[in-house]
Every structure is written in structure tokens, then in C-alpha cells.
Motif scaffolding. Structure first.
Motif, PDB file in Angstrom:
ATOM      1  N   LEU A 154       0.848  -1.183   0.000  1.00 46.42           N
ATOM      2  CA  LEU A 154       0.000   0.000   0.000  1.00 46.42           C
ATOM      3  C   LEU A 154       0.885   1.234   0.000  1.00 46.42           C
ATOM      4  O   LEU A 154       1.775   1.383   0.837  1.00 46.42           O
ATOM      5  CB  LEU A 154      -0.905   0.015   1.228  1.00 46.42           C
ATOM      6  CG  LEU A 154      -2.006   1.097   1.198  1.00 46.42           C
ATOM      7  CD1 LEU A 154      -3.113   0.687   0.227  1.00 46.42           C
ATOM      8  CD2 LEU A 154      -2.587   1.346   2.588  1.00 46.42           C
ATOM      9  N   GLY A 155       0.645   2.117  -0.962  1.00 43.63           N
ATOM     10  CA  GLY A 155       1.327   3.394  -0.979  1.00 43.63           C
ATOM     11  C   GLY A 155       0.589   4.370  -0.082  1.00 43.63           C
ATOM     12  O   GLY A 155      -0.628   4.530  -0.213  1.00 43.63           O
ATOM     13  N   THR A 201       1.466  -3.236   9.060  1.00 46.55           N
ATOM     14  CA  THR A 201       2.245  -3.455  10.277  1.00 46.55           C
ATOM     15  C   THR A 201       3.417  -2.490  10.210  1.00 46.55           C
ATOM     16  O   THR A 201       4.372  -2.714   9.454  1.00 46.55           O
ATOM     17  CB  THR A 201       2.741  -4.916  10.356  1.00 46.55           C
ATOM     18  OG1 THR A 201       1.623  -5.799  10.180  1.00 46.55           O
ATOM     19  CG2 THR A 201       3.407  -5.193  11.680  1.00 46.55           C
ATOM     20  N   VAL A 202       3.354  -1.425  10.975  1.00 49.14           N
ATOM     21  CA  VAL A 202       4.269  -0.292  10.799  1.00 49.14           C
ATOM     22  C   VAL A 202       5.152  -0.102  12.030  1.00 49.14           C
ATOM     23  O   VAL A 202       4.657   0.117  13.138  1.00 49.14           O
ATOM     24  CB  VAL A 202       3.479   1.003  10.524  1.00 49.14           C
ATOM     25  CG1 VAL A 202       4.430   2.187  10.376  1.00 49.14           C
ATOM     26  CG2 VAL A 202       2.621   0.843   9.263  1.00 49.14           C
ATOM     27  N   VAL A 211      -2.896   1.268  -4.228  1.00 50.76           N
ATOM     28  CA  VAL A 211      -2.362  -0.096  -4.199  1.00 50.76           C
ATOM     29  C   VAL A 211      -1.186  -0.198  -5.151  1.00 50.76           C
ATOM     30  O   VAL A 211      -1.294   0.172  -6.324  1.00 50.76           O
ATOM     31  CB  VAL A 211      -3.450  -1.118  -4.563  1.00 50.76           C
ATOM     32  CG1 VAL A 211      -2.847  -2.526  -4.678  1.00 50.76           C
ATOM     33  CG2 VAL A 211      -4.564  -1.110  -3.526  1.00 50.76           C
ATOM     34  N   ASN A 212      -0.063  -0.697  -4.644  1.00 51.83           N
ATOM     35  CA  ASN A 212       1.114  -0.970  -5.478  1.00 51.83           C
ATOM     36  C   ASN A 212       1.198  -2.491  -5.649  1.00 51.83           C
ATOM     37  O   ASN A 212       1.587  -3.210  -4.731  1.00 51.83           O
ATOM     38  CB  ASN A 212       2.382  -0.441  -4.805  1.00 51.83           C
ATOM     39  CG  ASN A 212       3.565  -0.426  -5.743  1.00 51.83           C
ATOM     40  OD1 ASN A 212       3.712   0.455  -6.568  1.00 51.83           O
ATOM     41  ND2 ASN A 212       4.421  -1.440  -5.621  1.00 51.83           N
ATOM     42  N   LEU A 233       5.857   2.956   0.770  1.00 50.05           N
ATOM     43  CA  LEU A 233       5.225   1.676   0.475  1.00 50.05           C
ATOM     44  C   LEU A 233       5.325   0.750   1.684  1.00 50.05           C
ATOM     45  O   LEU A 233       6.408   0.557   2.244  1.00 50.05           O
ATOM     46  CB  LEU A 233       5.886   1.012  -0.734  1.00 50.05           C
ATOM     47  CG  LEU A 233       5.720   1.718  -2.076  1.00 50.05           C
ATOM     48  CD1 LEU A 233       6.471   0.951  -3.162  1.00 50.05           C
ATOM     49  CD2 LEU A 233       4.255   1.864  -2.449  1.00 50.05           C
ATOM     50  N   TYR A 234       4.202   0.189   2.081  1.00 50.39           N
ATOM     51  CA  TYR A 234       4.162  -0.759   3.201  1.00 50.39           C
ATOM     52  C   TYR A 234       3.566  -2.078   2.724  1.00 50.39           C
ATOM     53  O   TYR A 234       2.528  -2.101   2.038  1.00 50.39           O
ATOM     54  CB  TYR A 234       3.304  -0.208   4.345  1.00 50.39           C
ATOM     55  CG  TYR A 234       3.918   0.976   5.055  1.00 50.39           C
ATOM     56  CD1 TYR A 234       4.927   0.794   6.010  1.00 50.39           C
ATOM     57  CD2 TYR A 234       3.507   2.273   4.774  1.00 50.39           C
ATOM     58  CE1 TYR A 234       5.496   1.874   6.660  1.00 50.39           C
ATOM     59  CE2 TYR A 234       4.075   3.363   5.422  1.00 50.39           C
ATOM     60  CZ  TYR A 234       5.072   3.153   6.362  1.00 50.39           C
ATOM     61  OH  TYR A 234       5.644   4.229   7.003  1.00 50.39           O
TER      62      TYR A 234
END
Length: 590
Positions: free
Chosen positions: A280-281, A395-396, A430-431, A378-379
Motif C-alpha cells: 500500500l502506498g 504493520t508499521v 495499491v502498489n 510503500l508498506y
């Protein structure tokens, strides 16, 4: 033979679409003597023969000139640009084929006349995973020479804040030239804001003599594969989603602060559909306190009018929403007149540090021009859409550190974890990942290695496999510093272990015992079983730190494979390369 009017020749050629009964093309009443008519009949017959040979049985136009577009991409940007390049090439008379660099060898390029390479730089000046094998072969001392008939150009995607800016692209460009190929356009090193220089590069390449001369008269994309429709939301046009929760996952005693983020995608529709393994960007905003500190150091109020690429803006708003106030690039130093060595700035200096060594106030527009655009982060997505429809989870790990005796923090991680309140809006897109997904064959075994926040995509994988009732075995390697406070998603993971979704679970806690235990330690410990799973067809996935963990894990895998095959490292590497070629060895590393 007398000279003929070119326009007359053109008209005659167009008129002579078919031969007369006696095989002639030029009418008897045309204003030419017999010798001229005979010569023209031969000329037009030859032209028609060539045209006929180039047309297919259905009368289609001639195919475009062959072009190879090769990419090396870790996050997908280079692959996306390659698809754009193929569409543009079709309008210029070329019929392009796209492939990852690893799908070809340097020897394959000897039979290519036109090649364009789009490649990013990864880690410390290294090639992306899907270009690593090609890069190694290209740089080898025994790499065969290339013919000068190979016309090439390279464009690189990188980040000027890193010392090895676009090193991979530079190395490939230099080496191709050394081996004898013909560089038709200089290598273009792009920063994170790459769209504009990419557009300029692709136009310049097709305007070179080598490409213009070789271009087919047909500009139609005759054999081009149908392109996917571009999503409505991207980094230039993010979807405004709402934050649902930002709960702390790690315990109070942990040295880290890790958040479980849940975002609602309601209203996003099909353009925000994602799969387990995608990223996810997130479009962050700068911290108001940090913006205020920059303004004070620059001697500005924030009310000054400035001009950005997007148009006019107020300085404070621009610094909050559109400009990266953390990263220092060579352009920053040059624009602000600061000599890095003479000023004593550290390598990890931020904009505030540069402003603190500037002589006097800085003009508002000068400041804006010195700073690059704020980029999305981006995660790895940590949820399956089957388990959480209409939502996306992350999850950051919050980034916090000390620099020059002041507390610093990550822009996006603390924006999501601290400053953004539930119900607030955040720009996302969305990437999509080309291959980092659970295998479509639910029977295949899965080995997942993801310490720390590297567990994110594997939570998604396991939710996906559970939702699909996949019979294939699942094995998770996870770890961190302390079990008591760093076991992310503990209840869910233990439930999977109990209900059989997880067949094996190995946990590595590096600070809980007298010896440091890491995931690679446990991998080697269970090497026999790991190799047996691979022989059964298992796919193996890695997520997390690229420079240390992923490198150590790969080293452990090579040791395991060499032992399992009772062979040397070269054969073990070939085995691992074959897994990668068949998408059974995938990495989401950073």
C-alpha cells in the motif's frame, strides 16, 4: 537516365496497386520512353514484392522493427515504465517485447539490434532481484563481447539521498559500452520523482538516428499484448481513505514501537482491490513542529507565496503537504550554497541541519527549489481481502532516532501511528506486486521467513490460505529481540499453530538467552527439513531487512541446498536461481 520528380514517382507507385495482364505496372500512355518504362516497371515490381512479403495473410500492415525492453524492478516501477515504453515504441514503428533482465543473458543480446533497459538500484548500489543474475554475468571477466550493431540506452531509477545513486544503471550502461555495443543516448539517472525525466528520455531515444533509421513504416502495435487499464488511484492521484485503528502491537518494554494499522477502503471500488503480497502506498504529511523548525531556521514566516510544479502555493502549506523536509540531496546543498565537507555535515543530515549552517536567511522560492517532492511510502499489506473485505491492514514500525542531539522521527510511520487520528483521511493507492503472492496452487508447501515487521505479508498469506482452505503445508520463521514484548500477532499466530493452518512455527529471540538466535540460525538448524520441503515443491518467501537479514538467510539457504545435494556452492546457487526463475524463491526486502 533522366532525373524524375519524386512526387510523380509517389503518385505512380500509389496508382500501380496491381499488375496489368502482361505483368507491367506503368501505363503505356505514361510520359516515359521505353527504357524509362522498363526501369520503372522493375522498380515498382520490387517495391510490391517487399510490401507483399511484409504483409500477413490477412492483409495486415507490416510488423514493427524488433525491440527488446528489459527491466530490473524491486517495487514494480521499472516494470510499469517498461509497459509504457512498449506502447510508445509501437507508435514509433517498433514491436517491443518486455522481459526481466534475468530472463536474458549477455550472450542473448548479441542477436539483438535494439535494446532499452529500465533498471533501479537496490540496497547499497546493487541490482534488483530480477536483474541480479544478468548483472553478475554482465560484469564477469569472461563475459563475451557485444556487436556494435546492438543499439542500446539505459535509464535508471534511484534516490539521490543515497551514496550509490543509480549505481546499478550506471554499471550496466558502462559495461555494455565496454563490451562493444553502441550507446545511442546517454544513461539518464532519475531521482524518486522520475516521471518527467523518463518521458523526456523515451522521446529522445526514438529521435536518435539509429532508432529513426530502423523504425518500420508501420506504427501500429500489431502483436502487442493488451495492456492492463491504469488504475484510477496512484501516487499522483491517491484515494482518500479513512483510518480505522492504529493499535500498538509491541509491548511497553520493547525497544521498538510497532503499530497495527487498519484503513477503510470504502468507496474505492475495484481500483483499490488488492491481493495478499501487494503493498500500500501511503501519502504522508510532514509534522507541523518540524515544518515550524525549518521555517525558523530559514528566517521565514510560512506565509510567503511560492511556485511549485503543481502551481502557486503558500510556503507553509507546501512544506506540510508536498515537499520532503527530511532528505538532503546534492541539489539541496547546491541550491543553498552549502559545502558538505567544509560545513561538517553528517551523511544523514536533514534539511534543518543544512539550514543551520547557511549564511543568513533563505528566500522562500530558493528553499522550495532546493527540496524534492514528498514521496509516498510503500508498506507491505498485512491482511487478506478475503478475511477483511473493504479494509487494508499494515504493520508499521515507528522510526525514531537521535541526530545532532535532537529527537528525529520517520515522516510516514509516526504520521500513521501518532498524528493521524481514527476517522481522519489519508491518501493511499495499491502498489501491485508482480510475483510476491501465495502460490495459486493451494497444494504447494510454503516456507515464510519474516522477522520483526517482516511478518506483515505472511499474516496476509496465512489469512489467505486459511480463507481458501488451502491443504498445502505452511512453515513460518519469525523472531525479534524479546518474546515477551516483540511477538507480533501472537494470539493469531498461536491460534494458527493450534488449528493446523501453521504446520510448523520456529521463533528466534535474539536477546532472551546467552546466545543470539536469529531466523537464519533456526533455518540452518532445521536444514534437512527445509531441503525436504523444497524437494517437495515448496515456495520460499523472505520479507524484511535487505542488507543483513535477507543476505544472511540466502547464505543459509545456499548452505542447506549444497548439503542436501551434496554439491558445491556453484551448483547450489544454480538450484536457488532455478527456484527464483520459477517464482518459488521470492523476496520483499528493503
Amino acid at each position: 537516365m533522366n532525373a524524375f520528380d519524386p512526387q510523380m514517382l509517389k503518385s505512380l507507385s500509389a496508382a500501380a496497386e496491381g499488375q496489368s495482364a502482361d505483368g507491367t505496372l506503368v501505363p503505356e500512355d505514361a510520359p516515359f520512353d521505353p527504357a524509362q518504362r522498363q526501369w520503372l516497371n522493375g522498380l515498382f515490381a520490387g517495391i510490391n514484392a517487399v510490401i507483399g512479403a511484409m504483409a500477413d495473410a490477412n492483409g495486415q500492415d507490416a510488423p514493427g522493427t524488433a525491440l527488446s525492453i528489459l527491466f530490473g524492478s524491486q517495487s514494480g516501477n521499472c516494470e510499469r515504465l517498461s509497459k509504457d515504453l512498449r506502447k510508445y515504441a509501437a507508435t514509433q514503428g517498433f514491436e517491443a517485447e518486455i522481459a526481466p533482465l534475468n530472463d536474458v543473458t549477455p550472450a542473448d543480446l548479441a542477436g539483438v539490434n535494439h535494446a532499452l533497459i529500465v533498471v533501479s538500484t537496490f540496497g547499497e548500489g546493487e541490482p534488483p532481484d530480477n536483474a541480479a543474475k544478468f548483472f553478475k554475468a554482465l560484469m564477469a571477466d569472461d563475459c563475451p563481447p557485444l556487436p556494435e550493431t546492438l543499439n542500446f540506452s539505459v535509464i535508471g531509477l534511484g534516490d539521490t539521498s543515497y551514496a550509490d545513486f543509480n549505481q546499478c544503471a550506471t554499471d550496466i550502461d558502462t559495461r555494455l559500452g565496454e563490451l562493444g555495443a553502441t550507446r545511442v543516448a546517454d544513461m539518464v539517472p532519475c531521482d524518486v520523482d522520475f516521471e518527467e525525466p523518463f518521458a523526456e528520455w523515451k522521446i529522445s531515444v526514438f529521435n536518435t538516428d539509429a532508432f529513426m533509421t530502423a523504425a518500420s513504416a508501420s506504427a501500429a502495435p500489431l502483436a502487442a499484448e493488451p495492456e492492463a487499464v491504469e488504475p484510477a488511484f496512484n501516487k499522483s492521484r491517491p484515494f482518500m481513505a479513512s483510518l480505522m485503528t492504529a493499535d500498538r502491537l509491541s509491548g511497553d518494554a520493547s525497544a521498538k514501537s510497532v503499530r497495527h494499522i487498519e484503513i477503510s477502503l470504502a468507496g474505492g471500488g475495484a481500483d483499490l482491490e488488492y491481493a495478499a503480497g501487494d503493498a500500500l502506498g501511503v501519502m504522508p504529511l510532514n509534522c507541523p513542529e518540524d515544518v515550524a523548525a525549518v521555517l525558523r531556521a530559514a528566517g521565514l514566516t510560512g506565509k510567503e507565496p511560492v511556485t511549485l510544479k503543481s502551481g502557486p502555493a503558500q510556503l507553509r502549506a507546501a512544506l506540510m503537504t508536498q515537499l520532503d523536509i527530511a532528505v538532503v540531496t546534492p541539489k539541496t546543498l547546491e541550491a543553498l550554497g552549502v559545502d558538505k565537507d567544509a560545513s561538517g555535515l553528517e551523511d544523514d543530515a536533514q534539511l534543518l541541519d543544512v539550514l543551520n549552517v547557511c549564511d543568513g536567511p533563505v528566500e522562500a522560492q530558493t528553499l522550495v527549489d532546493a527540496i524534492r517532492a514528498l514521496q509516498p511510502r510503500l508498506y507491505s499489506i498485512s491482511s487478506s481481502p478475503k478475511a477483511h473485505p473493504g479494509e487494508v491492514h499494515l504493520t508499521v514500525g515507528e522510526v525514531r532516532y537521535t541526530l545532532n542531539e535532537r529527537s528525529c522521527k520517520g515522516v510516514a510511520s509516526t504520521y500513521l501511528g501518532d498524528r493521524l487520528q481514527p476517522g481522519a483521511m489519508v491518501g493511499v493507492y495499491v502498489n501491485r506486486s508482480p510475483h510476491f503472492h501465495p502460490p495459486s496452487n493451494d497444494d504447494l508447501p510454503l516456507i515464510m521467513i519474516g522477522p520483526g515487521t517482516g511478518i506483515a505479508p505472511f499474516r496476509a498469506f496465512l489469512e489467505e490460505r486459511e480463507a481458501r482452505s488451502a491443504p498445502g503445508k505452511n512453515w513460518l520463521f519469525f523472531g525479534d529481540q524479546h518474546e515477551a514484548c516483540d511477538f507480533l500477532y501472537r494470539e493469531q499466530v498461536e491460534a494458527w499453530r493450534t488449528n493446523g493452518v501453521l504446520d510448523r512455527l520456529d521463533l528466534a529471540w535474539s536477546r532472551d538467552g546467552s546466545e543470539k538466535v536469529y531466523v537464519q540460525t533456526l533455518l540452518e538448524k532445521h536444514g534437512e527439513d527445509v531441503f525436504a520441503w523444497l524437494q517437495e515443491g515448496a515456495a520460499i518467501y523472505i520479507c524484511g531487512d535487505a542488507s543483513r537479514m535477507a543476505a544472511d538467510v540466502e547464505k543459509a539457504l545456499l548452505t542447506i541446498i549444497a548439503k542436501g545435494l551434496d554439491t558445491d556452492e556453484v551448483t547450489a546457487q544454480a538450484y536457488l536461481d532455478d527456484l527464483a526463475d520459477n517464482h518459488r524463491y521470492q523476496r520483499d526486502v528493503y
